[in-house]
Design an enzyme around this catalytic site. Sequence first.
Site, PDB file in Angstrom:
ATOM      1  N   ASP A 101       0.761  -1.266  -0.114  1.00 14.51           N
ATOM      2  CA  ASP A 101      -0.374  -0.337   0.577  1.00 14.51           C
ATOM      3  C   ASP A 101       0.900   1.134   0.143  1.00 14.51           C
ATOM      4  O   ASP A 101       2.375   1.235   0.224  1.00 14.51           O
ATOM      5  CB  ASP A 101      -0.833   0.137   1.057  1.00 14.51           C
ATOM      6  CG  ASP A 101      -2.104  -1.052   1.458  1.00 14.51           C
ATOM      7  OD1 ASP A 101      -2.209  -1.808  -0.096  1.00 14.51           O
ATOM      8  OD2 ASP A 101      -2.053  -1.404   2.453  1.00 14.51           O
TER       9      ASP A 101
HETATM   10  N1  URA Z   1      -1.066  -6.275   3.739  1.00 14.32           N
HETATM   11  C1  URA Z   1      -1.880  -4.892   3.952  1.00 14.32           C
HETATM   12  O1  URA Z   1      -2.529  -4.341   4.142  1.00 14.32           O
HETATM   13  N2  URA Z   1      -0.978  -3.694   3.607  1.00 14.32           N
HETATM   14  C2  URA Z   1       0.253  -4.237   2.734  1.00 14.32           C
HETATM   15  O2  URA Z   1       0.442  -3.352   2.172  1.00 14.32           O
HETATM   16  C3  URA Z   1       0.603  -4.926   2.800  1.00 14.32           C
HETATM   17  C4  URA Z   1      -0.158  -6.061   2.738  1.00 14.32           C
END
Ligand code: URA
Length: 233
Positions: A101
Site C-alpha cells: 500500500d
Molecule cells: N497488507 C496490507 O494491508 N497492506 C500492505 O501493504 C501489505 C499487506
Amino acid sequence: MRLDQYLSTSTALSRKEAKKAISQGRVSVEGVSARSANLQVATDANVELDGSALRLPGEVYLMMNKPDGVISATSDSSQPTAVDLLPSSLASKVHIAGRLDKDTTGLLLLTSDGRWSHQVTSPRRDCPKTYQVQLAEPLGSKAKVQLETGVVLKDEDKPTLPASVVECSETVIELTIKEGRYHQVKRMLAAVGNHVTGLHRLRIGTITLDPALAPGQYRELTENEIRSIAERA
Ligand code: URA
C-alpha cells in the site's frame, strides 16, 4: 535458442560440457527431461540442471526499502511510484513482485523476470511475507489465537490461512502470512477489532530487508537471495 547454447550461456559449462550434461539426462525443460542438445527453448523457459533452475544473464533483481507515500506501480500520471526512484536504465526493465500500500514501508522486490516474480506472488506458492505491524490497541491473547488460526475478512467467506504472530511489545507484532489478499494485514487486524497504525514489510521468503538501505534506496539481490525464491518452488 538451442538447449546446449542456453546451458553454456547460463552456466560455466562449455558447449561441449553442456552437450554431455544433456546426454547424461541432467537437464530438464518445463519439468521434462531433455536429451537433445538442439532442442529449441524459449528464453523464458524453465530449464533446470541437476534440479536447479537456470537463468540467462541480463535479468534484473532488486530489493528496495519502499518509503511512505509512493505507490507500488511502474508508472502513474499523478502520483510518485517506487519505480520512479530507480535510474531510467533499470526502471524501463522491471516490474514489482508483490505490491505494498502507499502508506506501507519496507521490502519491495523488483525484477525483469516474470517467472521469478510469479513465484513470489502466486497464491499456490505459499511464499511467506513478514510484516512489522504497529497497532492502535494491545493485541490480546484471544486476537492472537484468532490470527494464528485464521480470520474471516470483511466481505469474504473463506478464512485466512493460519498466520504466525510474534509479539514484540504490547502494540507491535511481527505477522507472517502466506497469502496476498487486498489490504490483507490491515483487514486481518480489523477483523479482530484492532487497527493498524503503521505497517512495514521485513521479509519475503528468506529475503530480509537490508538494514543498510535507507527509505527509497535499493540494491541488487545476491545470487543466494535470487535462488532462495526459485528453490522454494
Ligand atoms: N497488507 C496490507 O494491508 N497492506 C500492505 O501493504 C501489505 C499487506
